[in-house]
Design a protein around this motif. Structure first.
Motif, PDB file in Angstrom:
ATOM      1  N   THR A 108      23.663  21.257  59.019  1.00 16.73           N
ATOM      2  CA  THR A 108      24.980  20.635  58.879  1.00 16.73           C
ATOM      3  C   THR A 108      25.612  20.441  60.246  1.00 16.73           C
ATOM      4  N   THR A 116      30.930  17.921  60.146  1.00 14.95           N
ATOM      5  CA  THR A 116      31.002  18.161  58.701  1.00 14.95           C
ATOM      6  C   THR A 116      31.608  19.521  58.421  1.00 14.95           C
ATOM      7  N   MET A 117      31.216  20.526  59.191  1.00 10.86           N
ATOM      8  CA  MET A 117      31.816  21.855  59.012  1.00 10.86           C
ATOM      9  C   MET A 117      33.320  21.802  59.274  1.00 10.86           C
ATOM     10  N   MET A 165      35.069  20.359  56.314  1.00 12.65           N
ATOM     11  CA  MET A 165      35.156  21.342  55.236  1.00 12.65           C
ATOM     12  C   MET A 165      36.268  22.357  55.519  1.00 12.65           C
ATOM     13  N   GLU A 221      39.704  20.851  54.906  1.00  9.21           N
ATOM     14  CA  GLU A 221      40.070  20.850  53.491  1.00  9.21           C
ATOM     15  C   GLU A 221      40.578  22.231  53.075  1.00  9.21           C
ATOM     16  N   GLU A 222      39.898  23.288  53.513  1.00  7.97           N
ATOM     17  CA  GLU A 222      40.350  24.650  53.200  1.00  7.97           C
ATOM     18  C   GLU A 222      41.736  24.910  53.802  1.00  7.97           C
ATOM     19  N   ASN A 265      36.923  26.075  44.927  1.00 12.89           N
ATOM     20  CA  ASN A 265      37.017  25.259  46.131  1.00 12.89           C
ATOM     21  C   ASN A 265      35.751  25.375  46.979  1.00 12.89           C
ATOM     22  N   ILE A 277      33.524  22.149  48.067  1.00  8.69           N
ATOM     23  CA  ILE A 277      33.214  21.701  49.429  1.00  8.69           C
ATOM     24  C   ILE A 277      31.717  21.814  49.733  1.00  8.69           C
ATOM     25  N   TYR A 278      31.037  22.776  49.116  1.00  3.41           N
ATOM     26  CA  TYR A 278      29.590  22.869  49.327  1.00  3.41           C
ATOM     27  C   TYR A 278      28.876  21.709  48.635  1.00  3.41           C
ATOM     28  N   ARG A 295      29.476  18.672  50.842  1.00  6.97           N
ATOM     29  CA  ARG A 295      28.913  18.746  52.196  1.00  6.97           C
ATOM     30  C   ARG A 295      27.900  17.635  52.480  1.00  6.97           C
ATOM     31  N   ILE A 314      29.777  14.262  52.784  1.00  8.63           N
ATOM     32  CA  ILE A 314      30.533  14.170  54.045  1.00  8.63           C
ATOM     33  C   ILE A 314      29.575  13.894  55.196  1.00  8.63           C
TER      34      ILE A 314
END
Length: 172
Positions: free
Chosen positions: A49, A53-54, A57, A60-61, A150, A154-155, A158, A161
């Motif tokens: 990844t 992308t991380m 993520m 979003e958190e 959540n 998001i996983y 992933r 994204i």
């Protein structure tokens, strides 16, 4: 300390932890690529990844965390935010337990150890303001559910994204 201070310091420390993960994960994966213990660590799933992308993520958190913080401050819901911090503290304890189990420093253990005392203090301070331990317990269970849902979301997002950020890779 005011509700607002407890909430916004917690939000700031949330980002300290997330930044540590974002900054340290790639070097950690590279340094431990031949260590079989590393493959047992949850971060290993991020080996393919991108940092972008991380970061998406984590963003979003962060937005979700801030929405809870805003609701807590605007509607005076210390029990709700205490419940969120219980869920988040369990997440930190998971990072610490994993580092102990694997007997190695992991990408997020430093900030987990450093911020854990704050979150324990904030939980107690907010729970004391809520007026009901039952309220905090209910919010804790609800927030654990939200956090798990959540993470699942998001996983699942992933690879989407990643494909949107890097369409030329073609590997999804």
């Amino acid at each position: 300390m005011t509700l607002e201070n407890l909430v916004w310091i917690s939000v700031a420390l949330f980002m300290v932890h997330e930044f540590e993960e974002l900054v340290r994960i790639r070097p950690w994966l590279a340094r431990h690529r031949d260590d079989p213990r590393a493959r047992e660590q949850g971060f290993w799933s991020f080996s393919g990844t991108s940092t972008s992308t991380m970061a998406a993520m984590i963003f979003e958190e962060y937005v979700l965390f801030v929405l809870f913080a805003l609701a807590a401050v605007l509607f005076h819901l210390p029990g709700m935010f205490s419940g969120l911090l219980v869920a988040y503290t369990l997440h930190l304890l998971g990072h610490i337990a994993e580092a102990i189990r694997l007997r190695m420093q992991t990408p997020s253990v430093i900030s987990s150890v450093i911020t854990l005392p704050w979150y324990l203090y904030a939980i107690a301070a907010l729970a004391g303001r809520s007026g009901s331990i039952i309220e905090v317990g209910v919010w804790s269970v609800a927030c654990i559910g939200v956090m798990l849902a959540n993470f699942a979301l998001i996983y699942r997002l992933r690879p989407i994204i990643e494909a949107r950020l890097y369409p030329a890779r073609g590997d999804g």
